[in-house]
Design an enzyme around this catalytic site. Sequence first.
Site, PDB file in Angstrom:
ATOM      1  CG  ASP A   1      -2.153   0.883   1.024  1.00  0.00           C
ATOM      2  OD1 ASP A   1      -3.266   0.333   1.023  1.00  0.00           O
ATOM      3  OD2 ASP A   1      -2.011   2.115   0.852  1.00  0.00           O
TER       4      ASP A   1
ATOM      5  CG  ASP B   1       2.243   3.231  -7.598  1.00  0.00           C
ATOM      6  OD1 ASP B   1       1.519   2.257  -7.886  1.00  0.00           O
ATOM      7  OD2 ASP B   1       2.166   4.330  -8.184  1.00  0.00           O
TER       8      ASP B   1
ATOM      9  CG  ASP C   1     -11.800  -4.142   0.341  1.00  0.00           C
ATOM     10  OD1 ASP C   1     -12.790  -4.344  -0.389  1.00  0.00           O
ATOM     11  OD2 ASP C   1     -11.885  -3.640   1.484  1.00  0.00           O
TER      12      ASP C   1
ATOM     13  CE  LYS D   1     -13.959  -1.774  -2.186  1.00  0.00           C
ATOM     14  NZ  LYS D   1     -14.160  -1.375  -0.776  1.00  0.00           N
TER      15      LYS D   1
END
EC number: 2.1.1.166
Length: 257
Positions: A68, A86, A111, A151
């Site tokens: 993250d 990244d 997610d 997602k």
Amino acid sequence: MARKDHYYNKAKQQGYRARSAFKLQQLDEEVGLFGPGNTVVDLGAAPGGWLQVASERVKDNGKVVGVDLQRIRSLDKHNVETIRGDMTEEETKAKLKDIIGEQGADAVVSDMAPNMTGEYSLDHARSIYLAQQAFEVAQELLATGGDFAVKVFDGRDLADFRAEMEGSFQYVRSIRPDASRDSSSEQYLVGKRYLTAPVRSGDELEVEIIDVGSEGDGIAKVEDFTVFVSGTEAGETVRVKITDVKPKFAFAERLDE
């Protein structure tokens, strides 16, 4: 009690960093994303709720890697590593590959969601863009037969993205976990059994039958990938249509009879 309060309170009680942990639990229970000893990559892993669930599901001999842009607060779990960076940058992907090893990941999950603007069409487009980025990274990391869950928000671009995924997996399912809020348009696309085969269903090509298998089907090779062709004999060169692709082999029917 509203459902969002139920899962929020349940996360606090069970020590999960986010209520979204229950979405991943429900996805795993629905389609079997994880198994003991698996290697899992979580893209956009902060604050770490999905890392906690994946860690539990792969057991002590598994490995979970989270990446993250935000710092992920350390987890007290020996089978979890995190990278701050990244996911689309080559340096970050190189670090991921070093950790997961040459065998690749058994599952890649994401997610990630965009910063919401309240303008539905824009939020949808941004969610698809993030999902496509995750999918591109997953294709570099997944082992043959691995799974991918991402997602997305409902909208006009969803069908095209799903079709793109369907070309790379044995099948794709759309799932809306019970833990998703009633007001949310989110769903999860799950690609099962990543295909690294050089052929896809519907392809037509000419092959040489080099052997016959135990079931009587002819065996051809396409870039060292096995294709079974019924009604053929060793030594024949035939034109075939691919009818079904599995992670490690495919079936075809001859077209020149």
